[in-house]
Scaffold this active site. Structure first.
Site, PDB file in Angstrom:
ATOM      1  N   LYS A 167      30.923 -21.480  72.076  1.00 43.66           N
ATOM      2  CA  LYS A 167      31.677 -22.020  70.940  1.00 43.66           C
ATOM      3  C   LYS A 167      33.098 -21.482  71.007  1.00 43.66           C
ATOM      4  CE  LYS A 167      31.376 -22.326  65.857  1.00 43.66           C
ATOM      5  NZ  LYS A 167      30.575 -21.935  64.679  1.00 43.66           N
ATOM      6  N   SER A 224      29.087 -25.651  61.755  1.00 43.22           N
ATOM      7  CA  SER A 224      30.299 -25.834  62.526  1.00 43.22           C
ATOM      8  C   SER A 224      30.076 -25.759  64.036  1.00 43.22           C
ATOM      9  CB  SER A 224      31.332 -24.796  62.104  1.00 43.22           C
ATOM     10  OG  SER A 224      30.865 -23.486  62.414  1.00 43.22           O
ATOM     11  N   SER A 234      25.792 -22.407  60.394  1.00 45.91           N
ATOM     12  CA  SER A 234      26.459 -23.137  61.476  1.00 45.91           C
ATOM     13  C   SER A 234      25.773 -23.138  62.837  1.00 45.91           C
ATOM     14  CB  SER A 234      27.881 -22.625  61.652  1.00 45.91           C
ATOM     15  OG  SER A 234      28.685 -23.199  60.663  1.00 45.91           O
TER      16      SER A 234
HETATM   17  N1  GLN Z   1      29.132 -24.951  56.319  1.00 48.42           N
HETATM   18  C1  GLN Z   1      29.358 -23.615  55.888  1.00 48.42           C
HETATM   19  C2  GLN Z   1      30.825 -23.431  55.613  1.00 48.42           C
HETATM   20  O1  GLN Z   1      31.533 -24.361  55.747  1.00 48.42           O
HETATM   21  C3  GLN Z   1      28.908 -22.645  56.931  1.00 48.42           C
HETATM   22  C4  GLN Z   1      29.790 -22.595  58.098  1.00 48.42           C
HETATM   23  C5  GLN Z   1      29.353 -21.585  59.126  1.00 48.42           C
HETATM   24  O2  GLN Z   1      28.209 -21.162  59.144  1.00 48.42           O
HETATM   25  N2  GLN Z   1      30.304 -21.190  59.960  1.00 48.42           N
HETATM   26  O3  GLN Z   1      31.285 -22.406  55.258  1.00 48.42           O
END
Ligand code: GLN
Length: 485
Positions: free
Chosen positions: A78, A153, A177
């Site tokens: 990532k 994400s 994410s």
């Molecule tokens: N969707 C959640 C956020 O926007 C979690 C994102 C993540 O785990 N990086 O904060």
């Protein structure tokens, strides 16, 4: 045999017995990347030359007797983990031209195992989002239905695995994410206990919630990757000096003696009927495999987790993002004589809308006069949620929930409605708030779209959740389905 669709353990066996070389394996993945990337767009950087060089070196190592299960195996990282000499953009204009001078600990560890780095995965900007639509560059498409989101994400990482562009990938998980995109793409994704894996070199989003973890094609692979990346790191003061077991040793298909709780608050209003049906069937399967299942466990503070998360995560994010001032690194607006204008414009043009929204939320929640009402209150809720989990784990070895309330949604469907977008992590974020480990594994389909099951463990209880996930996987076929693109 489709080479790029192999799991780590399958590929390892072929490498070890010289039926396949790492260069062949790498070339098969690169070819697949060429085929599928125009449609899925999972990657922001492809490191073809480096991958081939590392593959050659791995073949040499194997010839000399190296038997590490990750030697010569392609991986995608990532793009919020620092890779020395390779761009690390966080899918943000702010870091579009940033090339780190060092490797994140996890990258260093994988390189130490003879890994083959194929490239960097697209993501929601600075990991803020649930669909990978908040990437500043382009959205990533779900290989099961290209008109739908892959989750986020870590959407790029999940898609790269699901589409067979790589053998495995690394993602990061602050509120879901890794698990939510794993669920949306029908791959396996694990968020380790907070402190289990070093965050050194992971670009910070919300430091008390972030963890790095694997996205793989099955549970055995997940255990192999966790073995490689887990462990204490003196460069991360929150990494825990606990002994890490060999996670591949706990993979047995028998669940006798284990007790599993099903928290009813996770079967939320608005949950898709097919998801609920699939979950009930999956939990029945766990019972058949020998686990004792308690169906009506209650974790009454669960409904407050989302609100607490969206105070705590933005508060930490706003502090972490203060470093992007156009002076030290990243994008810099220079077309002015005024220092203040330079600072303002750097952020105006460098950050996307969702990132700005988080910075504003966090700044508000921490400001004098509002701190007690918002941030402090959220921290108290956090404590209550953690205590509630602790109590549940006095009775149960693991808890099982859906990974998401719905199957993957359409690209564009929620991008202008932040609250709806935030709700897609309603089942995953309480776990980060409590710092627990959790895994998402394939548990069904609704009209050809993947459904994920989440298994939550005690702090440092990764072995138990891997064991449950493995037993379920061995008794089902979901993980073997591949997206037909
Ligand atoms: N969707 C959640 C956020 O926007 C979690 C994102 C993540 O785990 N990086 O904060």
């Amino acid at each position: 045999m489709i080479i790029n669709q192999l799991t780590i353990h399958e590929a390892h066996r072929l490498l070890e017995t010289r039926q396949l070389s790492s260069v062949e394996l790498t070339k098969a993945c690169l070819e697949r990347i060429n085929q599928t990337e125009p449609r899925v767009r999972a990657l922001v950087v492809i490191t073809e030359e480096l991958a081939l060089r590392q593959a050659q070196k791995a073949d040499q190592l194997i010839a000399e007797g190296d038997t590490h299960p990750l030697t010569g195996i392609p991986v995608i990282i990532k793009d919020n983990m620092c890779t020395k000499g390779i761009p690390t953009t966080c899918s943000s204009r702010m870091l579009e031209n940033f090339v780190p001078p060092y490797d994140a600990t996890v990258v260093e560890k994988l390189n130490g195992c003879g890994a083959v780095i194929m490239g960097k995965a697209n993501m929601d900007e600075f990991a803020m989002g649930s669909s990978t639509e908040h990437s500043a560059f382009f959205p990533t498409h779900n290989p099961w239905d290209l008109t739908r989101v892959p989750g986020g994400s870590s959407g790029g990482s999940a898609v790269a695995v699901a589409a067979g562009e790589t053998i495995y990938a690394l993602g990061s998980d602050t509120g879901g994410s890794i698990r939510q995109p794993a669920g949306f793409c029908s791959v396996t994704g694990l968020k380790p206990t907070y402190g289990r894996v070093s965050r050194y070199g992971l670009v910070a989003f919300a430091s008390s919630l972030d963890q790095i973890g694997p996205l793989t094609k099955d549970v055995a692979d997940c255990a192999i990757v966790l073995n490689a990346i887990a462990g204490y790191d003196s460069r991360d003061s929150t990494s825990v000096p606990e002994q890490t077991p060999d996670y591949t040793q706990c993979l047995t298909a028998d669940l006798n003696g284990l007790s599993i709780g099903v928290p009813k608050e996770y079967f939320v209003e608005g949950m898709q009927a097919e998801v609920e049906t699939a979950m009930r069937a999956a939990i029945n399967k766990l019972e058949e495999l020998g686990a004792r299942v308690e169906w009506e466990v209650s974790l009454p503070h669960t409904p407050y987790a989302l609100a607490a998360y969206y105070i705590i995560a933005p508060s930490e994010a706003m502090a972490n993002l203060a470093r992007y001032d156009g002076v030290k690194y990243g994008f810099s607006y220079t077309d002015t004589d005024s220092m203040w204008e330079a600072l303002e414009k750097t952020r105006q043009f460098g950050f996307g809308d969702e990132v700005k929204r988080r910075i504003m939320l966090g700044t508000y929640a921490l400001s004098a006069g509002y701190y007690d009402a918002w941030y402090l209150k959220a921290q108290k809720v956090r404590t209550l949620i953690r205590q509630e989990f602790d109590q549940a784990f006095e009775k149960y070895d693991a808890l099982v929930t859906p990974t998401s309330p719905t199957v993957p949604f359409k690209i564009g469907e929620k991008v202008d409605d932040p609250l709806q977008m935030y709700l897609s992590d309603v089942c995953t974020l309480p776990i980060n708030i409590a710092g627990l480990p959790a895994i998402s594994i394939p548990a069904g389909f609704a009209d050809g779209l993947p459904i994920g099951m989440q298994i939550i463990g005690k702090p440092f209880g990764e072995e138990t959740i891997l064991k449950i996930a493995y037993a379920y996987e061995q008794a089902t076929e979901w993980h073997k389905r591949r997206a037909g693109i």
